[in-house]
Write a protein that holds these residues in place. Structure first.
Motif, PDB file in Angstrom:
ATOM      1  N   TYR A  58      28.535 -50.803  -0.232  1.00 28.54           N
ATOM      2  CA  TYR A  58      27.297 -51.011   0.511  1.00 28.54           C
ATOM      3  C   TYR A  58      27.320 -52.339   1.263  1.00 28.54           C
ATOM      4  O   TYR A  58      26.793 -52.431   2.373  1.00 28.54           O
ATOM      5  N   ASP A  59      27.910 -53.356   0.668  1.00 29.67           N
ATOM      6  CA  ASP A  59      28.026 -54.630   1.370  1.00 29.67           C
ATOM      7  C   ASP A  59      28.851 -54.472   2.649  1.00 29.67           C
ATOM      8  O   ASP A  59      28.532 -55.068   3.677  1.00 29.67           O
ATOM      9  N   ILE A  80      26.619 -52.802   5.159  1.00 34.87           N
ATOM     10  CA  ILE A  80      25.663 -53.774   5.695  1.00 34.87           C
ATOM     11  C   ILE A  80      26.316 -54.587   6.803  1.00 34.87           C
ATOM     12  O   ILE A  80      25.737 -54.772   7.879  1.00 34.87           O
ATOM     13  N   TRP A 114      26.660 -52.382   9.906  1.00 37.92           N
ATOM     14  CA  TRP A 114      25.364 -52.171  10.568  1.00 37.92           C
ATOM     15  C   TRP A 114      24.902 -53.447  11.271  1.00 37.92           C
ATOM     16  O   TRP A 114      24.317 -53.390  12.358  1.00 37.92           O
ATOM     17  N   GLU A 115      25.147 -54.593  10.651  1.00 40.81           N
ATOM     18  CA  GLU A 115      24.774 -55.875  11.267  1.00 40.81           C
ATOM     19  C   GLU A 115      25.550 -56.080  12.576  1.00 40.81           C
ATOM     20  O   GLU A 115      24.994 -56.558  13.565  1.00 40.81           O
ATOM     21  N   HIS A 170      17.564 -51.364  11.793  1.00 36.97           N
ATOM     22  CA  HIS A 170      16.903 -52.072  10.685  1.00 36.97           C
ATOM     23  C   HIS A 170      16.736 -51.135   9.496  1.00 36.97           C
ATOM     24  O   HIS A 170      16.922 -51.539   8.349  1.00 36.97           O
ATOM     25  N   ILE A 195      20.124 -50.659   7.786  1.00 35.14           N
ATOM     26  CA  ILE A 195      20.476 -51.876   7.053  1.00 35.14           C
ATOM     27  C   ILE A 195      19.627 -51.982   5.793  1.00 35.14           C
ATOM     28  O   ILE A 195      20.131 -52.334   4.708  1.00 35.14           O
ATOM     29  N   ALA A 223      20.964 -49.626   3.091  1.00 33.03           N
ATOM     30  CA  ALA A 223      22.190 -50.145   2.479  1.00 33.03           C
ATOM     31  C   ALA A 223      21.864 -51.291   1.529  1.00 33.03           C
ATOM     32  O   ALA A 223      22.426 -51.365   0.427  1.00 33.03           O
ATOM     33  N   HIS A 224      20.963 -52.186   1.931  1.00 34.99           N
ATOM     34  CA  HIS A 224      20.547 -53.268   1.026  1.00 34.99           C
ATOM     35  C   HIS A 224      19.908 -52.694  -0.233  1.00 34.99           C
ATOM     36  O   HIS A 224      20.179 -53.159  -1.344  1.00 34.99           O
ATOM     37  N   HIS A 269      19.980 -55.250  -3.270  1.00 35.69           N
ATOM     38  CA  HIS A 269      19.419 -56.441  -2.607  1.00 35.69           C
ATOM     39  C   HIS A 269      17.982 -56.118  -2.192  1.00 35.69           C
ATOM     40  O   HIS A 269      17.697 -55.867  -1.028  1.00 35.69           O
ATOM     41  N   ALA A 298      16.176 -55.674   1.471  1.00 34.87           N
ATOM     42  CA  ALA A 298      15.768 -54.322   1.860  1.00 34.87           C
ATOM     43  C   ALA A 298      14.312 -54.313   2.317  1.00 34.87           C
ATOM     44  O   ALA A 298      13.988 -53.739   3.362  1.00 34.87           O
ATOM     45  N   ARG A 313      13.945 -55.868   5.778  1.00 37.17           N
ATOM     46  CA  ARG A 313      14.437 -55.006   6.858  1.00 37.17           C
ATOM     47  C   ARG A 313      13.531 -53.801   7.077  1.00 37.17           C
ATOM     48  O   ARG A 313      13.317 -53.379   8.215  1.00 37.17           O
TER      49      ARG A 313
END
Length: 76
Positions: free
Chosen positions: A11-12, A15, A18-19, A31, A34, A37-38, A43, A47, A50
């Protein structure tokens, strides 16, 4: 929510991808991606931020009630 390290690293990586996509084409929908995924990585504060930004930038999306419910659930 405890996320196994191997899963968290997947997932990191998502992220980060996506960033990068958002940096190239800053669309509100990214957003949401992202945020998901967070959330999956555990996270929760990131999350929530976003998801809130998604709602702010999209105005009045059709999925607003669902996203607001997700934010509330994550805040608990």
């Amino acid at each position: 929510k405890v996320v196994p390290d191997k899963t968290k690293s997947v997932y990191d990586g998502a992220i980060a991808a996506w960033e990068q996509a958002y940096a190239l084409v800053p669309t509100p929908e990214l957003h949401f991606n992202i945020a998901r995924a967070h959330e999956q990585a555990g996270h929760l504060d990131a999350a929530i931020a976003r998801y809130q930004r998604y709602l702010q930038d999209t105005g009045d999306p059709a999925d607003r009630p669902s996203v607001e419910a997700t934010i509330k659930r994550l805040q608990e």
